[in-house]
Design a protein around this motif. Structure first.
Motif, PDB file in Angstrom:
ATOM      1  N   THR A   1       1.139  -1.109   0.027  1.00 23.14           N
ATOM      2  CA  THR A   1       0.023  -0.276  -0.457  1.00 23.14           C
ATOM      3  C   THR A   1       1.103   1.696  -0.134  1.00 23.14           C
ATOM      4  O   THR A   1      -0.009   1.965   0.366  1.00 23.14           O
TER       5      THR A   1
ATOM      6  N   TYR B   1      -1.993  -6.209   1.952  1.00 24.11           N
ATOM      7  CA  TYR B   1      -2.562  -5.062   1.995  1.00 24.11           C
ATOM      8  C   TYR B   1      -3.721  -4.788   2.784  1.00 24.11           C
ATOM      9  O   TYR B   1      -4.810  -4.315   2.741  1.00 24.11           O
TER      10      TYR B   1
ATOM     11  N   SER C   1      -4.859  -3.931  -9.810  1.00 21.52           N
ATOM     12  CA  SER C   1      -3.811  -3.288 -10.958  1.00 21.52           C
ATOM     13  C   SER C   1      -3.675  -4.658 -12.048  1.00 21.52           C
ATOM     14  O   SER C   1      -3.746  -5.506 -11.947  1.00 21.52           O
TER      15      SER C   1
ATOM     16  N   GLU D   1      -0.505  -1.845  -6.697  1.00 23.36           N
ATOM     17  CA  GLU D   1      -1.765  -1.790  -6.295  1.00 23.36           C
ATOM     18  C   GLU D   1      -2.229  -3.005  -6.953  1.00 23.36           C
ATOM     19  O   GLU D   1      -3.287  -3.718  -7.359  1.00 23.36           O
TER      20      GLU D   1
END
Length: 530
Positions: free
Chosen positions: A270, A444, A279, A276
């Motif tokens: 992050t 994440y 993505s 990301e």
């Protein structure tokens, strides 16, 4: 978004709510995680019979608080003494269904015995009680069993003993109808009384072997009597401060260490500038890492008693970094896959003392060989059909050999204690989904339920297909799917929550000692904890 189940002491996750409930019942009666895990496993053999059963195999990762170690148990079966390529002369491959696909001894019951003997506090009869009840009195047939029966009803109808149980009168039972397996209940009761030896050296083993022998099968009584599973030292690697554990070959578990170590240097997370979540790079890098792991796996994986497998080199950090250098961040590698079975049941249990069990079991294909052994009610696996008939192939069929196995339960520890138990249904999909769960939780900050619920994919080739598809759920944004296609991935969009990506489940033990459980909405599962 669904919230995870949270417990302060215990947690059970599985792909069927009744199996999770069986584990919880054993824990409430004073059993430990090992007792509960065997109860879950046995219950799945009854309430998820299209995926797993007494006629199949299992693999186990176990952490005992008392000895502070993670151990593995390989409960997979070997081919019969008579198994040889000559038996299949004139064929290009071992048949995938029917008597001739039953090549390996079922290892499941041996696994139950081993786990209980080493770590359990209850008897086999105690932990089989829920499974026996559901087999004898019935349970609501699950939507997943209904869908699989509908898909395979012609195959099931062709096997009289199997049809009598799964498609009585040639009809597909409806989801929610009472599904009873009285012959299986009798076999489970006999097993509860006679134990492991009753299955491998006693009446049950003899009846299964006799049924197969009378119909031209490969296995005989000696194959059952001489079967033994094995305690193993797990393979270990690391990712972002976690120690990753997998069962060693003949399992493909080492791919679940290789892939995270390959992507570790790409900066998932992050922080500003990191990869990301969701993505193009998030999906592409993992897919490419797994392709490279699969290339090595396909070249070497078999029974290590028959062929040296350089597994320590494959999971070495330096080797994984070298593989990472081969990844083009914008282009898909032209890697081929081999079709493998995908129908499996993963589950996990953690108790209040800190004991933890991550395990997985299967009949290989849905309904395995489709052969039910006479009046035992036991559906037999077709795992041995994956042996090659090419004498030069590393996984060539030979007597008393374990085949390449896709089953791979996972466990990640922090500071020597279990932190994450995770796994999934699916052949090629198992290391792919494990990698997704690991990154979502470790990089994440997702809880297990969010990690399981998030969109998934599976790359590879399924039976009867000549292309290497990337099947990806429709919830992945269209622009990301388009970018993956431009990079050379053969993208096929599937349903928003599609069973083709497997049924994943996970337990996270967080920094406060809470047990957070997540089960897959694509399954009939449930997390239970308190």
């Amino acid at each position: 978004m669904r919230q995870p189940m949270i417990g302060t002491k215990t947690m059970v996750v599985s792909p069927h709510y009744l199996a999770s409930s069986a584990g919880a019942r054993i824990l409430q009666r004073g059993g430990n995680a090992f007792d509960a895990a065997v109860a879950v496993s046995a219950c799945l053999a009854v309430v998820y019979p299209h995926m797993t059963g007494l006629g199949g195999d299992s693999f186990w990762l176990l952490h005992s608080k008392a000895d502070g170690a993670v151990r593995a148990y390989n409960a997979s079966g070997r081919s019969g003494y008579r198994a040889s390529r000559a038996l299949y002369a004139g064929l290009d491959a071992i048949p995938q269904r029917g008597i001739r696909s039953v090549v390996t001894v079922p290892g499941m019951v041996d696994g139950w015995d081993a786990v209980l003997r080493e770590y359990g506090t209850m008897t086999l009869a105690d932990v089989l009680e829920p499974a026996i009840g559901y087999a004898e009195h019935g349970f609501p047939l699950s939507r997943d069993q209904y869908a699989n029966t509908l898909q395979r009803h012609l195959l099931l109808n062709a096997m009289p003993e199997t049809s009598a149980v799964y498609t009585p009168g040639g009809c597909v039972p409806r989801a929610g109808s009472r599904f009873v397996q009285r012959q299986l209940a009798q076999s489970l009761r006999r097993l509860a009384m006679t134990g492991r030896d009753g299955f491998y050296k006693g009446d049950l083993g003899r009846r299964i072997a006799s049924y197969l022998a009378n119909r031209g099968g490969v296995l005989n009584e000696d194959d059952f009597a001489d079967h033994e599973g094995s305690w193993e030292t797990p393979l270990s690697g690391s990712y972002k401060g976690l120690t990753l554990y997998q069962v060693p070959p003949n399992s493909q578990g080492f791919t679940g260490i290789m892939a995270p170590q390959i992507i570790e240097g790409f900066g998932f997370g992050t922080a500003p500038g990191a990869v990301e979540h969701g993505s193009f790079a998030y999906y592409h890098l993992q897919i490419e890492a797994l392709k490279l792991a699969f290339q090595d796996r396909n070249a070497v994986l078999t029974d290590p008693d028959f062929s040296a497998i350089p597994v320590e080199r494959l999971i070495d950090k330096a080797y994984c970094r070298a593989l990472a250098d081969r990844i083009d961040p914008n282009k898909a590698l032209p890697v081929l896959s081999e079709p493998v079975g995908s129908d499996t049941a993963y589950a996990a249990v953690v108790d209040g003392d800190g004991n933890a069990v991550s395990f997985i079991q299967s009949l290989y294909f849905e309904f395995g060989s489709a052969v039910t052994a006479g009046d035992t009610g036991i559906l037999l696996q077709n795992r041995g059909s994956f042996f090659s008939l090419d004498p030069k192939h590393v996984n060539a069929l030979e007597p008393r050999k374990r085949t390449f196995h896709t089953l791979m339960p996972a466990m990640a520890c922090r500071d020597g204690a279990p932190h994450l138990l995770y796994g999934t249904q699916g052949g090629e999909g198992q290391p792919q989904t494990q990698c997704a769960l690991l990154t979502r939780i470790a990089d994440y900050g997702m809880d297990p339920q969010a990690a399981v619920d998030a969109p998934r994919w599976v790359w590879g080739r399924t039976w009867g297909e000549s292309t290497q598809e990337l099947r990806i759920e429709s919830r992945v944004p269209e622009d990301v799917r388009a970018e993956l296609a431009r990079a050379g991935h053969l993208v096929r969009t599937v349903d928003a929550f599609d069973g083709v990506v497997g049924h994943a489940h996970a337990i996270l033990i967080d920094g406060h000692g809470f047990r957070l459980g997540g089960t897959d909405p694509r399954s009939d599962g449930q997390a239970i904890g308190w």
